[in-house]
Design an enzyme around this catalytic site. Structure first.
Site, PDB file in Angstrom:
ATOM      1  N   LYS A  29       0.886  -1.171   0.000  1.00  0.00           N
ATOM      2  CA  LYS A  29       0.000   0.000   0.000  1.00  0.00           C
ATOM      3  C   LYS A  29       0.920   1.216   0.000  1.00  0.00           C
ATOM      4  O   LYS A  29       1.491   1.565   1.041  1.00  0.00           O
ATOM      5  CB  LYS A  29      -0.919  -0.002   1.220  1.00  0.00           C
ATOM      6  CG  LYS A  29      -2.014   1.078   1.151  1.00  0.00           C
ATOM      7  CD  LYS A  29      -2.994   0.938   2.294  1.00  0.00           C
ATOM      8  CE  LYS A  29      -4.062   2.045   2.251  1.00  0.00           C
ATOM      9  NZ  LYS A  29      -5.103   1.810   1.246  1.00  0.00           N
ATOM     10  N   ASP A  39      -5.136  -0.200   7.721  1.00  0.00           N
ATOM     11  CA  ASP A  39      -5.052  -1.003   6.494  1.00  0.00           C
ATOM     12  C   ASP A  39      -3.727  -1.736   6.357  1.00  0.00           C
ATOM     13  O   ASP A  39      -3.713  -2.949   6.085  1.00  0.00           O
ATOM     14  CB  ASP A  39      -5.293  -0.116   5.266  1.00  0.00           C
ATOM     15  CG  ASP A  39      -6.707   0.425   5.197  1.00  0.00           C
ATOM     16  OD1 ASP A  39      -7.554  -0.026   5.995  1.00  0.00           O
ATOM     17  OD2 ASP A  39      -6.959   1.292   4.337  1.00  0.00           O
ATOM     18  N   GLY A  72      -4.766   0.794  -3.519  1.00  0.00           N
ATOM     19  CA  GLY A  72      -4.806   2.243  -3.607  1.00  0.00           C
ATOM     20  C   GLY A  72      -5.440   2.865  -2.374  1.00  0.00           C
ATOM     21  O   GLY A  72      -5.817   2.182  -1.414  1.00  0.00           O
ATOM     22  N   GLY A 120      -8.582   5.284  -1.206  1.00  0.00           N
ATOM     23  CA  GLY A 120      -9.824   5.893  -1.668  1.00  0.00           C
ATOM     24  C   GLY A 120     -10.229   5.404  -3.045  1.00  0.00           C
ATOM     25  O   GLY A 120     -10.112   4.225  -3.368  1.00  0.00           O
TER      26      GLY A 120
END
Length: 237
Positions: free
Chosen positions: A38, A50, A121, A123
């Site tokens: 990420k 996340d 990604g 959003g």
């Protein structure tokens, strides 16, 4: 040879991390070496974040959160705004952060030699990223194929088709989409979301992940992770 797949959301909180974690667990079950990445994350920095969830799902010995996510910002806004502020984002044009993320990704793949790298990604598609850049530039720089993640339910047909159109106009044709049920409530649109989106766009559905699905059940993913590795073949663009 590593295959890179970039998970692009139709929006924030559409289930990207949940889908990424489910894909990582499915990969382990199928014997596929899969690595999460990420590039930038903003918001909560704890076990529920996340990057932390991706590391747990990957279950790779020695893999650290800072390796998986080289750019981390505690402010819960788009990464570009968290990094530079609104005025700074609008004024800056600096590729340093993107170059750093690409270098870290290459180092990580060199160390772990994955068959599949899942890049998540932040959003949706048009998300401000560090250095005054936007997410599409990061997808292109990382030379990844795109899979769109959408929220199962009312509104997702519009969201997915708009995202597909935007990607195609950027030369980043989506290779497939995955729908995730992010809420326990059921609505009638969920029965036909997949069919209408696929038939209207020519983009294949790679799976539908149910709400709080069993982490060890992988039947939701069409063709399994090995099918995902070959997802470019015969897919209309």
């Amino acid at each position: 040879m590593t295959r890179r797949v970039f998970l692009v959301g139709t929006d924030t909180d559409c289930g990207k991390t949940t889908v990424a974690c489910a894909l990582l667990r499915a990969a382990r079950a199928e014997g596929v070496r899969a690595l999460p990445f990420k590039p930038a994350a903003s918001g909560v920095v704890d076990a529920t974040g996340d990057p932390e969830r991706l590391v747990v799902a990957a279950a790779i010995d020695g893999l650290g959160v800072s390796e998986v996510c080289p750019l981390r910002y505690p402010l819960a806004v788009a990464p570009g705004l968290a990094a530079d502020g609104v005025e700074g984002f609008l004024a800056r044009r600096d590729a340093g952060a993107l170059e750093l993320a690409c270098a870290r990704l290459a180092e990580l793949e060199g160390r772990y030699a994955p068959e599949l790298t899942l890049i998540e990604g932040a959003g949706g598609l048009w998300v401000p990223m560090p250095g005054g850049s936007w997410l599409p530039a990061w997808i292109s720089a990382m030379a990844a194929e795109v899979v769109v993640v959408g929220r199962l339910g009312l509104g997702t047909i519009n969201h997915c088709l708009l995202c597909f159109t935007g990607l195609r106009e950027l030369g980043l044709a989506p290779r497939g989409f995955i729908l995730a049920q992010t809420r326990g409530e059921w609505d009638a649109s969920q029965e036909h979301n997949e069919r209408v989106i696929a038939a209207s766009s020519g983009v294949p559905c790679l799976g539908v992940l149910g709400f709080r699905a069993d982490p060890d059940a992988h039947a939701w993913l069409r063709g399994g992770v090995r099918g995902l590795l070959g997802l470019a073949a015969g897919v209309p663009v």
